[in-house]
Design a protein around this motif. Structure first.
Motif, mmCIF file in Angstrom:
data_model
loop_
_atom_site.group_PDB
_atom_site.id
_atom_site.type_symbol
_atom_site.label_atom_id
_atom_site.label_comp_id
_atom_site.label_asym_id
_atom_site.label_seq_id
_atom_site.Cartn_x
_atom_site.Cartn_y
_atom_site.Cartn_z
ATOM 1 N N SER A 46 71.640 14.652 63.239
ATOM 2 C CA SER A 46 72.725 15.060 64.137
ATOM 3 C C SER A 46 73.696 16.039 63.481
ATOM 4 C CB SER A 46 73.498 13.828 64.619
ATOM 5 O OG SER A 46 74.075 13.145 63.526
ATOM 6 N N LYS A 101 72.121 21.989 63.720
ATOM 7 C CA LYS A 101 71.946 22.528 65.061
ATOM 8 C C LYS A 101 70.458 22.555 65.392
ATOM 9 C CE LYS A 101 76.126 25.358 65.117
ATOM 10 N NZ LYS A 101 76.684 26.719 65.268
ATOM 11 N N ASP A 102 69.944 21.420 65.735
ATOM 12 C CA ASP A 102 68.537 21.257 66.071
ATOM 13 C C ASP A 102 68.441 20.188 67.140
ATOM 14 O OD1 ASP A 102 65.846 21.423 66.125
ATOM 15 O OD2 ASP A 102 65.487 20.828 64.047
ATOM 16 N N ARG A 103 67.314 20.136 67.798
ATOM 17 C CA ARG A 103 67.141 19.123 68.837
ATOM 18 C C ARG A 103 67.118 17.742 68.207
ATOM 19 N NH1 ARG A 103 62.635 19.245 73.687
ATOM 20 N NH2 ARG A 103 63.428 17.419 74.830
#
Length: 471
Positions: free
Chosen positions: A180, A183-185
């Motif tokens: 988390s 900046k990634d899914r």
């Protein structure tokens, strides 16, 4: 022959193939195809010379993206069988790990060095960040599992399981925190919380039984994150698990008599009913049997108390019938109870009356709670369902939140004193207080109104609720 000659031969070979294809297929229009060999040579010479010299892998020609990948190693030192596809296929990671349980604990320790690890060299220097985070979580948990299993020689099995469970939970937490922070899914299980998150990770695990998947032992990788095992939590858990459960059940009820039938019917809503599906294991069948007997007796009492005549005989008959059923049992098996067998069986009902914890129906499940302290929890019900004729807001605001429970009773008594002191100025008092002011003891009158309301509110709150006889 040099690289230039090889290129010319390759071009000539392509021309022959195209010419042959054009002759075989009459449906295609024949046209002349030419190649500018000088231009092709210049473009090839502009490329890095090592590309002309290195031996190419077949996958380099069929890479959909047109990019050749450096040679990489799998956890067992093999090149991935498929390159050029999704990252998860190019560099697979067996993620996530399953929750440690008593069923897979032995496999966790026994097969630890035959499950994959993912060294830094497994991945390219750039990219594949999601796979790297998964691999780091696996390496971390497996390293901690190894630590827990090494203590297995001196620890009991329960402690080892507790250690592995702590390690697994911490690895899940660490993975979600790291996942988390970029900046990634976000991994879908990390979107959940608490037990739902843990269950999600466990359900996704590809190797729930921790079976050995590597033929040769893998090198152990140490975790960069420290794991501090708190054995005290395991000890508390085992003590709680091994401690006998406290039985809180008022069995048997007293036998109805002319002296008790009034309180029996009046306080019926204040006596508890019991859940029968909350008892674990074989050792608590007797509690479930007692709970069922009480529930049936109370149901019979309710029917009898609605009658206007012959209430006592009806209640006594229900009481005797249900206790006889209790002794025989639902399956015809006899209960090993002092009152059901032996010499006491000849005078069964006197025996039950003697051992009853509440033979005169003076005690209820909420009798100890019927104090002014419960006003803090029941004042809203009283206001909406059982209004007392005077405001309770001042009672609650002065005595509930600011004070500890042990100090609330004195605060409520002082508030009652203050209310009774308004009797000289009756016009300013609420109607209920003015009525009490006509009594010889105004404070006792106001207190009785309040306690009656608390009793009704408590019964209303517990209506249709069943308690578990074990705590």
């Amino acid at each position: 022959m040099g690289s230039s000659g090889a290129l010319v031969c390759s071009a000539a070979f392509v021309l022959v193939l195209l010419s042959s294809a054009s002759k075989d297929d009459r449906n295609f229009e024949q046209r002349e195809i030419t190649f500018d060999l000088d231009k092709i040579m210049q473009e090839m010479e502009s490329l890095d010379s090592p590309m002309l010299q290195k031996e190419l892998h077949l996958s380099d020609y069929f890479n959909p993206k047109g990019v050749s990948r450096p040679g990489v190693l799998t956890p067992r030192g093999r090149r991935p069988s498929f390159l050029g596809g999704p990252p998860s296929l190019d560099y697979p990671v067996k993620f996530p790990l399953a929750r440690p349980t008593s069923d897979n604990l032995q496999a966790i320790c026994l097969n630890g060095d035959h499950r994959p690890r993912y060294p830094t060299s497994y991945f390219p220097s750039s990219g594949f960040s999601k796979q790297k985070r998964k691999a780091s979580a696996v390496n971390m948990a497996e390293s901690w599992f190894s630590m827990c299993c090494k203590g297995n020689q001196t620890w009991e099995r329960e402690v080892t399981l507790c250690c592995a469970t702590q390690a697994w939970k911490l690895s899940v937490q660490s993975f979600c925190e790291e996942d988390s922070s970029v900046k990634d899914r976000l991994y879908h299980c990390c979107r959940q919380t608490g037990m739902d998150r843990l269950n999600c990770f466990n359900n996704d695990a590809p190797n729930k039984n921790y079976e050995a998947t590597e033929v040769l032992p893998v090198p152990e990788l140490s975790s960069i994150t420290n794991f501090s095992f708190d054995s005290n939590t395991c000890q508390r858990r085992m003590e709680k698990k091994s401690a006998p459960l406290k039985v809180d059940i008022h069995f048997p009820p007293g036998r109805p008599t002319a002296d008790t039938i009034e309180s029996l019917c009046r306080n019926q809503k204040l006596r508890p009913l019991y859940k029968t599906n909350c008892m674990p294991g074989e050792g608590y069948k007797w509690v479930a049997r007692q709970a069922k007997a009480i529930n049936r007796i109370e149901k019979g009492f309710k029917q009898c108390c609605k009658k206007k005549q012959d209430v006592l005989n009806c209640a006594d008959l229900k009481w005797r019938d249900e206790l006889n059923k209790y002794c025989v049992g639902e399956n015809g098996d006899h209960v090993h109870s002092n009152c059901c067998s032996g010499e006491a069986a000849n005078d069964r009902f006197s025996c039950f009356q003697d051992i009853s914890p509440d033979p005169f129906y003076n005690r209820t499940s909420v009798a100890e709670e019927l104090s002014l302290n419960t006003l803090c929890d029941s004042h809203k019900i009283i206001k909406n369902k059982f209004p007392v004729g005077f405001p309770l807001k001042s009672f609650v605001s002065q005595c509930c939140r600011p004070l500890l429970e042990v100090d609330r009773t004195n605060c409520f008594l002082q508030s009652l004193d203050q209310m009774s002191e308004t009797c000289p100025s009756r016009k300013a008092s609420p109607p209920a207080v003015r009525r009490c002011c006509r009594m010889s003891s105004p404070q006792q009158c106001i207190s009785k109104i309040l306690m009656d309301a608390i009793t009704k509110a408590t019964a209303f709150r517990q209506k249709k609720m069943k308690k578990c006889p074990l705590s």
